[in-house]
Every structure is written in C-alpha cells, then in structure tokens.
Design a protein around this motif. Structure first.
Motif, PDB file in Angstrom:
ATOM      1  N   SER A  50       0.832  -1.204   0.000  1.00 48.78           N
ATOM      2  CA  SER A  50       0.000   0.000   0.000  1.00 48.78           C
ATOM      3  C   SER A  50       0.866   1.253   0.000  1.00 48.78           C
ATOM      4  O   SER A  50       0.545   2.256  -0.645  1.00 48.78           O
ATOM      5  CB  SER A  50      -0.929   0.002   1.212  1.00 48.78           C
ATOM      6  OG  SER A  50      -1.805  -1.102   1.172  1.00 48.78           O
TER       7      SER A  50
ATOM      8  N   ARG B 184     -12.911  12.282  -9.310  1.00 46.89           N
ATOM      9  CA  ARG B 184     -12.594  10.865  -9.450  1.00 46.89           C
ATOM     10  C   ARG B 184     -11.318  10.661 -10.268  1.00 46.89           C
ATOM     11  O   ARG B 184     -10.994  11.463 -11.132  1.00 46.89           O
ATOM     12  CB  ARG B 184     -13.750  10.130 -10.112  1.00 46.89           C
ATOM     13  CG  ARG B 184     -14.980   9.933  -9.242  1.00 46.89           C
ATOM     14  CD  ARG B 184     -16.051   9.178 -10.014  1.00 46.89           C
ATOM     15  NE  ARG B 184     -16.515   9.963 -11.159  1.00 46.89           N
ATOM     16  CZ  ARG B 184     -17.100   9.421 -12.230  1.00 46.89           C
ATOM     17  NH1 ARG B 184     -17.261   8.100 -12.314  1.00 46.89           N
ATOM     18  NH2 ARG B 184     -17.504  10.203 -13.222  1.00 46.89           N
ATOM     19  N   VAL B 185     -10.629   9.571  -9.972  1.00 43.46           N
ATOM     20  CA  VAL B 185      -9.434   9.185 -10.724  1.00 43.46           C
ATOM     21  C   VAL B 185      -9.757   7.871 -11.426  1.00 43.46           C
ATOM     22  O   VAL B 185     -10.114   6.889 -10.776  1.00 43.46           O
ATOM     23  CB  VAL B 185      -8.219   9.004  -9.801  1.00 43.46           C
ATOM     24  CG1 VAL B 185      -7.012   8.530 -10.603  1.00 43.46           C
ATOM     25  CG2 VAL B 185      -7.902  10.304  -9.082  1.00 43.46           C
ATOM     26  N   ILE B 186      -9.659   7.855 -12.767  1.00 43.49           N
ATOM     27  CA  ILE B 186     -10.039   6.649 -13.503  1.00 43.49           C
ATOM     28  C   ILE B 186      -9.007   6.290 -14.577  1.00 43.49           C
ATOM     29  O   ILE B 186      -8.244   7.133 -15.034  1.00 43.49           O
ATOM     30  CB  ILE B 186     -11.425   6.802 -14.178  1.00 43.49           C
ATOM     31  CG1 ILE B 186     -11.385   7.893 -15.249  1.00 43.49           C
ATOM     32  CG2 ILE B 186     -12.504   7.081 -13.155  1.00 43.49           C
ATOM     33  CD1 ILE B 186     -12.628   7.935 -16.111  1.00 43.49           C
TER      34      ILE B 186
ATOM     35  N   ALA C  96      -7.384  12.726  -1.146  1.00 45.28           N
ATOM     36  CA  ALA C  96      -8.279  11.606  -1.452  1.00 45.28           C
ATOM     37  C   ALA C  96      -7.999  11.043  -2.846  1.00 45.28           C
ATOM     38  O   ALA C  96      -8.151   9.841  -3.084  1.00 45.28           O
ATOM     39  CB  ALA C  96      -9.732  12.069  -1.357  1.00 45.28           C
ATOM     40  N   GLN C  97      -7.577  11.903  -3.749  1.00 40.92           N
ATOM     41  CA  GLN C  97      -7.272  11.442  -5.102  1.00 40.92           C
ATOM     42  C   GLN C  97      -6.044  10.518  -5.104  1.00 40.92           C
ATOM     43  O   GLN C  97      -5.984   9.556  -5.869  1.00 40.92           O
ATOM     44  CB  GLN C  97      -7.024  12.625  -6.034  1.00 40.92           C
ATOM     45  CG  GLN C  97      -8.298  13.382  -6.385  1.00 40.92           C
ATOM     46  CD  GLN C  97      -8.050  14.498  -7.369  1.00 40.92           C
ATOM     47  OE1 GLN C  97      -6.946  15.046  -7.428  1.00 40.92           O
ATOM     48  NE2 GLN C  97      -9.061  14.849  -8.137  1.00 40.92           N
TER      49      GLN C  97
ATOM     50  N   LYS D 204      -5.227   2.892  -5.065  1.00 33.97           N
ATOM     51  CA  LYS D 204      -6.074   1.695  -5.141  1.00 33.97           C
ATOM     52  C   LYS D 204      -6.086   1.148  -6.567  1.00 33.97           C
ATOM     53  O   LYS D 204      -6.009  -0.070  -6.791  1.00 33.97           O
ATOM     54  CB  LYS D 204      -7.498   2.037  -4.681  1.00 33.97           C
ATOM     55  CG  LYS D 204      -8.433   0.835  -4.642  1.00 33.97           C
ATOM     56  CD  LYS D 204      -9.808   1.225  -4.119  1.00 33.97           C
ATOM     57  CE  LYS D 204     -10.738   0.015  -4.099  1.00 33.97           C
ATOM     58  NZ  LYS D 204     -12.098   0.387  -3.603  1.00 33.97           N
ATOM     59  N   SER D 205      -6.180   2.055  -7.548  1.00 35.21           N
ATOM     60  CA  SER D 205      -6.161   1.629  -8.948  1.00 35.21           C
ATOM     61  C   SER D 205      -4.816   1.018  -9.312  1.00 35.21           C
ATOM     62  O   SER D 205      -4.749   0.023 -10.043  1.00 35.21           O
ATOM     63  CB  SER D 205      -6.452   2.823  -9.871  1.00 35.21           C
ATOM     64  OG  SER D 205      -7.774   3.272  -9.722  1.00 35.21           O
TER      65      SER D 205
ATOM     66  N   ALA E 257      -5.203   8.514  -2.693  1.00 29.31           N
ATOM     67  CA  ALA E 257      -5.671   7.223  -2.170  1.00 29.31           C
ATOM     68  C   ALA E 257      -6.427   6.448  -3.240  1.00 29.31           C
ATOM     69  O   ALA E 257      -6.261   5.226  -3.385  1.00 29.31           O
ATOM     70  CB  ALA E 257      -6.561   7.465  -0.949  1.00 29.31           C
ATOM     71  N   SER E 258      -7.244   7.164  -4.026  1.00 27.12           N
ATOM     72  CA  SER E 258      -7.992   6.519  -5.100  1.00 27.12           C
ATOM     73  C   SER E 258      -7.053   6.010  -6.194  1.00 27.12           C
ATOM     74  O   SER E 258      -7.211   4.891  -6.696  1.00 27.12           O
ATOM     75  CB  SER E 258      -8.991   7.525  -5.698  1.00 27.12           C
ATOM     76  OG  SER E 258      -9.705   6.949  -6.774  1.00 27.12           O
ATOM     77  N   ALA E 259      -6.065   6.831  -6.547  1.00 29.51           N
ATOM     78  CA  ALA E 259      -5.090   6.427  -7.563  1.00 29.51           C
ATOM     79  C   ALA E 259      -4.277   5.228  -7.090  1.00 29.51           C
ATOM     80  O   ALA E 259      -3.996   4.301  -7.861  1.00 29.51           O
ATOM     81  CB  ALA E 259      -4.170   7.598  -7.893  1.00 29.51           C
TER      82      ALA E 259
ATOM     83  N   GLU F  84      -7.742  12.428 -14.029  1.00 26.83           N
ATOM     84  CA  GLU F  84      -8.496  13.056 -12.949  1.00 26.83           C
ATOM     85  C   GLU F  84      -9.692  13.765 -13.578  1.00 26.83           C
ATOM     86  O   GLU F  84      -9.531  14.593 -14.474  1.00 26.83           O
ATOM     87  CB  GLU F  84      -7.599  14.060 -12.227  1.00 26.83           C
ATOM     88  CG  GLU F  84      -8.313  14.925 -11.214  1.00 26.83           C
ATOM     89  CD  GLU F  84      -7.425  16.049 -10.700  1.00 26.83           C
ATOM     90  OE1 GLU F  84      -7.972  17.077 -10.272  1.00 26.83           O
ATOM     91  OE2 GLU F  84      -6.183  15.901 -10.752  1.00 26.83           O
TER      92      GLU F  84
END
Length: 266
Positions: A37, A88-90, A52-53, A59-60, A55-57, A83
């Motif tokens: 992690s 959201r980060v996708i 937060a972005q 995870k991806s 953390a989201s990135a 972004e």
C-alpha cells in the motif's frame, strides 16, 4: 517488474522521456513480495495526485499490478490515468500485452486473440514454434540459436545488407519445422536472398539440409540461397545439399557467406 509513469500527460511516455528524463517516475517492485500500500501511494503521489485522489489512484495502481501478475502480462500500459472534474481518478485507456508462454493457463484470455491484426507470417511461424519476427530488409535469415541469429543480422548489416527477419528454428526443430520455416521466408515478397546459417549442436546439420531440400522440392526455389553449415553431422548435411542438385551457394566461412547473401540480394 517495474512501474513507470509521469504526471506530464497529453503525449507518449517515450516523448516525455526524450524531452525531460526527470519527469519519468520509476518504482521497482519485488515480485516475491508484491506491491505494498505504501508503494502504490508513493507512486500515486509522485504522479501528482494528493489527498483523497492519491488514495484513489493508489487503489487503482494496486489493482493494475494484480492484473499484471494474475494474467501473466508482459506490460500493462495506462494512458491516460485521468483526474475528472468531479474529483474521481479513472483509467481511461489501456494497452495490455500477454506472455505467450503462459497461454496454457490463460486460455480464456488468449482465445480472444484476433489473428487478423497480426502479421500473417508471424502467425504461421507460431504454429510451428518458430521464433520469427518480420523486419524491413531484403536478406532472409534462418538460424538456430538467438545469439547466432543476432550476430548473423549484425554481420549482414556490416556487409552492407539488411535482414528481412529474425528466425530462430531452435534446437528441437525437425524436417517439417524446417520446411515450414523455409516456406515462410521464401513467401515474403521483400526477400531478395536467403541465408541459412546453422551451427550444429543440438540441431544437426543433416536435419536442416533434409528440411531445406524437402521445402525446395515442394515449393521450388525462387530466390538465391546461401547455406552455411558447421558442427554436428556437417559433412552429411553438405552431402545432402550437394546430392540434391540445388543451385545453392554452400560457403563455410561466416563472413564470406554473409557477403554472398548481401551480394545476391542486390
């Protein structure tokens, strides 16, 4: 494996690396321990994400590494890793390569392979377990062993020529395999001459000679053929070629054989 990324978007990673090498982030991962992690978060932050972005990135990134390992990938390329305006980060687009050697355990993935998008000669070579890669030159090569194949290609270039392919028939080839290899390289319209360069070790020279003679008898010989045989059963191999009556340039010296292959390709 290594993760490579950049927060500079809008272009390919190769262009970014050329213009500003410092903009490239590299993070090696221990394949035995896997990604942690902390490592995924570190990569996300170095890619320019925060809060937060990040953390989201992260995870991806962990999910992408999981795909890379579990699906036996050779590469997982994401561009862009974006972004959105809502925060959201996708992953917007991806290019994924899979290891051919893992086909036996990734059948569901490899069954989706679209052969119409691949070079037909490379597809045909794969059927016979031939290591074949199409190149842009005019001298076709049939060699046993990757090292000898590379040195053959280099010598052709030094002699003023250019290889039309990389073709390693390997040590387990048989008469049918050699015949298939010969058909593939002779069918290439860019090929002007053929150079067969064999060092007989595991692969015997007489097996190569038998395959070449069989292939020529089946499909004919439409291009100049230079053959160099050295090693196991070399005399038998030379005799098979000689007795066949084929119009072959049989040359034992490596450099002279390469020069001849380049010469007759012009």
């Amino acid at each position: 494996p290594i993760m490579i990324g950049s927060k500079t978007g809008g272009t390919s990673i190769e262009d970014i690396a050329e213009k500003d090498p410092s903009a490239i982030v590299k993070l090696p991962i221990d394949i035995m321990e896997g990604i942690s992690s902390a490592q995924s978060l570190d990569m996300a932050e170095k890619m320019g994400f925060s809060g937060a972005q990040a953390a989201s990135a992260a995870k991806s990134i962990e999910g992408l590494y999981k795909v890379f390992i579990e699906c036996d990938c050779t590469m997982v390329e994401i561009n862009p890793f974006a972004e959105l305006t809502d925060g959201r980060v996708i992953v917007c687009d991806a290019k994924v390569g899979f290891d051919d050697n893992a086909e036996f355990r990734q059948k569901a993935i490899h069954d989706k392979r679209d052969l119409s998008q691949e070079d037909p000669q490379e597809v045909e070579a794969k059927k016979f377990d031939l290591n074949y890669i199409k190149l842009s030159g005019s001298v076709a090569c049939m060699v046993n062993g990757a090292g000898l194949a590379m040195s053959t290609m280099d010598l052709l270039a030094l002699c003023g020529g250019s290889p039309a392919n990389f073709l390693d028939v390997g040590g387990a080839a048989n008469k049918d395999t050699i015949t298939a290899a010969f058909k593939i390289i002779q069918a290439d319209p860019d090929v002007k001459s053929i150079f067969i360069n064999i060092f007989g070790g595991i692969m015997r020279c007489d097996v190569i000679a038998d395959g070449v003679v069989a292939a020529v008898k089946e499909v004919g010989l439409t291009k100049p053929l230079v053959v160099r045989l050295v090693g196991t059963n070399v005399e038998l191999g030379k005799k098979i070629i000689q007795d066949s009556g084929l119009p072959v340039f049989a040359i034992s010296d490596f450099t002279e054989a390469a020069k001849k292959a380049v010469e007759v390709a012009k």
